[in-house]
Design a protein around this motif. Sequence first.
Motif, PDB file in Angstrom:
ATOM      1  N   VAL A 407       0.822  -1.214   0.000  1.00  0.00           N
ATOM      2  CA  VAL A 407       0.000   0.000   0.000  1.00  0.00           C
ATOM      3  C   VAL A 407       0.859   1.269   0.000  1.00  0.00           C
ATOM      4  O   VAL A 407       0.619   2.195  -0.783  1.00  0.00           O
ATOM      5  N   LEU A 408       1.878   1.290   0.865  1.00  0.00           N
ATOM      6  CA  LEU A 408       2.684   2.508   1.042  1.00  0.00           C
ATOM      7  C   LEU A 408       3.950   2.522   0.196  1.00  0.00           C
ATOM      8  O   LEU A 408       4.637   3.543   0.142  1.00  0.00           O
ATOM      9  N   GLY A 409       4.289   1.413  -0.446  1.00  0.00           N
ATOM     10  CA  GLY A 409       5.505   1.359  -1.244  1.00  0.00           C
ATOM     11  C   GLY A 409       6.745   1.432  -0.372  1.00  0.00           C
ATOM     12  O   GLY A 409       6.766   0.919   0.751  1.00  0.00           O
ATOM     13  N   TYR A 410       7.778   2.109  -0.854  1.00  0.00           N
ATOM     14  CA  TYR A 410       9.048   2.134  -0.127  1.00  0.00           C
ATOM     15  C   TYR A 410       8.948   2.917   1.184  1.00  0.00           C
ATOM     16  O   TYR A 410       9.740   2.687   2.097  1.00  0.00           O
ATOM     17  N   THR A 411       7.981   3.807   1.301  1.00  0.00           N
ATOM     18  CA  THR A 411       7.759   4.494   2.578  1.00  0.00           C
ATOM     19  C   THR A 411       7.423   3.479   3.666  1.00  0.00           C
ATOM     20  O   THR A 411       7.869   3.606   4.820  1.00  0.00           O
ATOM     21  N   GLY A 412       6.666   2.450   3.324  1.00  0.00           N
ATOM     22  CA  GLY A 412       6.361   1.382   4.270  1.00  0.00           C
ATOM     23  C   GLY A 412       7.607   0.628   4.693  1.00  0.00           C
ATOM     24  O   GLY A 412       7.752   0.242   5.857  1.00  0.00           O
ATOM     25  N   VAL A 413       8.531   0.420   3.737  1.00  0.00           N
ATOM     26  CA  VAL A 413       9.802  -0.241   4.043  1.00  0.00           C
ATOM     27  C   VAL A 413      10.595   0.601   5.041  1.00  0.00           C
ATOM     28  O   VAL A 413      11.150   0.089   6.024  1.00  0.00           O
ATOM     29  N   ILE A 414      10.638   1.895   4.818  1.00  0.00           N
ATOM     30  CA  ILE A 414      11.442   2.803   5.640  1.00  0.00           C
ATOM     31  C   ILE A 414      11.029   2.785   7.107  1.00  0.00           C
ATOM     32  O   ILE A 414      11.878   2.737   8.007  1.00  0.00           O
ATOM     33  N   TYR A 415       9.713   2.796   7.360  1.00  0.00           N
ATOM     34  CA  TYR A 415       9.255   2.968   8.740  1.00  0.00           C
ATOM     35  C   TYR A 415       8.905   1.659   9.452  1.00  0.00           C
ATOM     36  O   TYR A 415       8.590   1.680  10.647  1.00  0.00           O
ATOM     37  N   THR A 416       8.993   0.546   8.753  1.00  0.00           N
ATOM     38  CA  THR A 416       8.651  -0.733   9.394  1.00  0.00           C
ATOM     39  C   THR A 416       9.578  -1.061  10.563  1.00  0.00           C
ATOM     40  O   THR A 416       9.132  -1.369  11.669  1.00  0.00           O
TER      41      THR A 416
END
Length: 464
Positions: A407-416
């Motif tokens: 859903v969030l793309g790489y932003t999701g990767v960053i904050y996981t």
Amino acid sequence: MRELTKGSPAKVIMTFALPIIFGNLLQQLYNLADGKIVSTYVGTQAFAAVGATAVIANLIIGFVNGVTQGFGIPVSRCFGAGDYKNMRRYVAGSFIMTVAMTLILTVGALLGIEGLLRILDTPADIMEEALQYIRIIIMGTAFISLYNYSANILRAVGESRIPLLCLAVAVILNIFLDILFVHTFSMGLRGAAHATNIAQCIAGVLCMTYLLLKFRELVPKGQEWQVERRKYQEMTIFGISLGMMSCFVSIGTVIFQTAVNRLGTKIVTAHIAARRIEELTNVPMLCTGMAMTTYASQNLGAGEYDRIKKGIRQAFVIVLVQGVIFTTFCWIFGHPLIRWITSSNDTYILDTAYRYLTRNTSFYFVLGPLFVLRCSLQGLEHKVIPVASSILELVLKVVSTIWIVPVLGYTGVIYTEPIIWIFMTLMLIGGYVRALKQINEAEHIKSARNAKAENEKINVDNRL
């Protein structure tokens, strides 16, 4: 051999941790140099292929290091208590179990690696190179085990300098062999993999040779090789708990890598570069935490309960200072480092990697205490909460891979990962509060016994 049961806790912890820190920094610097050599002489695609398998290599290395470090906990406890006979029995048992583990791990990994890379959705354009590289690395698992077994036994008795020196020799040799095999002999990724295995073999042989020649108190003799079943069971619990803790973390990273791989080769390249720098800068905090395993275990064996509490408090201060320093470093020098590692001027790759790096390192104030708590609890023989925290990390990474990143793309990767660190630290704080109660109870019992012994001595002196 060095006792960690005397002197200023902060000084003792840092003196013991510094060689471990430098050793891990050397390894991470080598990884950076290795990536640079591959990207320069083979290409960005080859760099991405190595990076796509890094999580698997780290899974193997982390499991072996975790298991052998777990084997070292009873060795460390016996050393702190001055029980050298049982210490050598644990050394013997851990050697036998390390050999068995290595055989099973090597065969299993070779049989399953191709399927695992496909499960991870490794991009098709780098699949062949990635498979070629990781198979050679897996065949060198015995060398990884030899070094980690020897190094962790030495660290268990307070000797952290020799593993550093052995690793330093290996890293220098590795870089030389990388250039020779990859550039001069044009062996590509195969050359880089063979260079790694040869260097790891040298490190293991040097470390084991030093242990056998200079630390004869650690070498089992005769009947000491006949290890009781109870000791094997104890070592299995310690080894598996630390090994699985590392394994759960790495499995979570492996699964999480699939979410990154699905975002394309450019994102993979950016992510690998940022992770290389992040792994380099969190080494001081990680190794300070690793030092706390031996520190807590030795002091537990010696009955120095108040010293355990002081050491953990002072370790918190140390890792928080380290976090501030390296967070600042990444914000200032992130861009040029990423450009150097990737050998790329692609603005998209550089900006994506910098965004990941700066957002992640801003949460080092959580990650540092996490390392200290997790390793201290292991040294205090509280195994359940550290393992449970690693399982939590695995579960949350799976959740992110399935629902958040799509859903969030790489932003999701960053904050996981920062979000995961917060949840893990809260869980570990709860575990430490429970451990603290037991430490206080043991300290009270010790004080009562000492007071009783002192009174008995006074009564004897009065009668005389």
